[in-house]
Design a protein around this motif. Structure first.
Motif, short mmCIF file in Angstrom:
data_model
loop_
_atom_site.label_atom_id
_atom_site.label_comp_id
_atom_site.label_asym_id
_atom_site.label_seq_id
_atom_site.Cartn_x
_atom_site.Cartn_y
_atom_site.Cartn_z
N GLU A 202 26.22 -52.22 -29.76
CA GLU A 202 26.38 -53.57 -29.21
C GLU A 202 27.12 -54.52 -30.17
O GLU A 202 27.58 -55.58 -29.76
CB GLU A 202 25.01 -54.16 -28.86
CG GLU A 202 24.16 -54.60 -30.05
CD GLU A 202 23.44 -53.45 -30.77
OE1 GLU A 202 22.71 -53.73 -31.75
OE2 GLU A 202 23.61 -52.29 -30.35
N ILE A 203 27.23 -54.16 -31.46
CA ILE A 203 27.88 -55.06 -32.40
C ILE A 203 29.40 -54.98 -32.29
O ILE A 203 29.95 -54.11 -31.61
CB ILE A 203 27.40 -54.80 -33.85
CG1 ILE A 203 27.79 -53.38 -34.32
CG2 ILE A 203 25.90 -55.01 -33.96
CD1 ILE A 203 27.38 -53.08 -35.77
N GLU A 204 30.08 -55.88 -32.96
CA GLU A 204 31.53 -56.02 -32.84
C GLU A 204 32.25 -54.72 -33.17
O GLU A 204 31.81 -53.94 -34.02
CB GLU A 204 32.02 -57.12 -33.78
CG GLU A 204 33.38 -57.66 -33.47
CD GLU A 204 33.41 -58.52 -32.22
OE1 GLU A 204 33.94 -58.03 -31.20
OE2 GLU A 204 32.90 -59.65 -32.25
N ASP A 205 33.37 -54.48 -32.48
CA ASP A 205 34.16 -53.28 -32.74
C ASP A 205 34.80 -53.32 -34.12
O ASP A 205 35.05 -54.38 -34.68
CB ASP A 205 35.26 -53.14 -31.68
CG ASP A 205 34.72 -52.72 -30.33
OD1 ASP A 205 33.57 -52.27 -30.26
OD2 ASP A 205 35.46 -52.85 -29.33
N ALA A 206 35.10 -52.13 -34.62
CA ALA A 206 35.71 -52.00 -35.94
C ALA A 206 37.02 -52.76 -36.04
O ALA A 206 37.35 -53.30 -37.09
CB ALA A 206 35.94 -50.52 -36.26
N GLU A 207 37.78 -52.80 -34.96
CA GLU A 207 39.09 -53.45 -35.00
C GLU A 207 38.97 -54.95 -35.29
O GLU A 207 39.94 -55.57 -35.73
CB GLU A 207 39.84 -53.23 -33.68
CG GLU A 207 40.26 -51.79 -33.45
CD GLU A 207 41.35 -51.32 -34.42
OE1 GLU A 207 42.06 -52.18 -34.99
OE2 GLU A 207 41.46 -50.09 -34.60
#
Length: 271
Positions: free
Chosen positions: A252-257
């Motif tokens: 659920e946390i922010e994507d790596a990009e």
């Protein structure tokens, strides 16, 4: 001055080329391998096999990247000898991957102490077992680093393993979130175990207590990131500081990009 890297835990489905692309676009000097192509056991992947690992190493080096650490799940918190032996064999396989990629370190865990086992016997077994793994890894030029995590999230709990006979070949991966959330200031932790620290993890968190933690975009949480950087700089730490964004465990946390470049920008500002 230390160098910046990030763990592939942030992008568990990426292949080697995607990892390299993200690292170079974001201005990192290295990567730390936990997941590749959705697989946490790197020993099962063709690109880390004896036949292919030389080519994989060249792909990283041609991009100007260092493979800083191989992150294993190896631990020695079981008293069952068969379980301990299997963990030791897993460590050997990952040491060979580290050698093949030119990585200096493999990460190991002390782990949680099982409530069903005698605590003192378990602590002694962890000290001896991890020490033996570190001794064997050192013969191949690789250093086993114990992460400050689980029941070994404080400097005192880590130092206790050496009092119980752990080899001095076993060094430390300082996960700065875990020592902080257990009440230690960065300065205090360094004063206790700084002489053992060879590798560092950083991430931010809104809530960071002994009971648990969450994840915050770098610079928006409560972890004293700039103070950690100051402690490392003041004490001449020259290893890697790696961003550990636990996307594999917390989808659920922010994507790596988004998260990986943000950490690099934040650290550039602090430095």
């Amino acid at each position: 001055m230390f160098q910046l890297g990030f763990s592939s835990l942030a992008c568990p489905d990426y292949d080697v080329d995607q990892l390299i692309d993200l690292a170079t676009r974001s201005g990192y000097a290295g990567v730390e391998l936990r997941f590749v192509r959705g697989q946490v056991d790197l020993t099962t992947l063709e690109e880390f096999s004896p036949a292919k690992i030389g080519e994989t190493r060249r792909r990283f080096s041609d991009a100007g990247l260092t493979v800083a650490c191989i992150d294993t799940s190896v631990r020695q918190n079981a008293l069952d000898e068969e379980t301990r032996a299997a963990q030791q064999e897993n460590a050997r396989a990952n040491v060979q991957i580290a050698v093949g990629l030119g990585a200096k370190y493999i990460r190991v865990f002390g782990g949680p102490i099982p409530g069903s086992q005698d605590r003192e016997k378990t602590l002694d077994a962890i000290a001896v077992g991890l020490g033996a793994i570190a001794e064997e890894a050192a013969e191949s030029g690789v250093t086993a680093v114990l992460e400050s995590h689980d029941d070994f999230s404080t400097s005192g709990s880590i130092l206790d393993l050496y009092r119980r006979g752990a080899s001095d070949k076993l060094q430390v991966l300082w996960d700065t979130l875990h020592t902080f959330r257990h009440g230690e200031s960065p300065e205090y932790t360094w004063s206790q175990i700084g002489h053992l620290v060879k590798h560092v993890h950083m991430k931010d968190s809104y809530v960071a207590t002994p009971e648990g933690f969450d994840f915050a975009p770098t610079g928006e949480g409560t972890v004293p990131l700039s103070e950690i950087v100051a402690v490392l700089t003041r004490n001449g730490y020259s290893g890697f500081v790696d961003f550990e964004w636990e996307k594999a465990w917390h989808p659920e946390i922010e994507d790596a990009e988004v998260a990986v470049p943000l950490f690099a920008r934040y650290m550039a500002g602090v430095l």
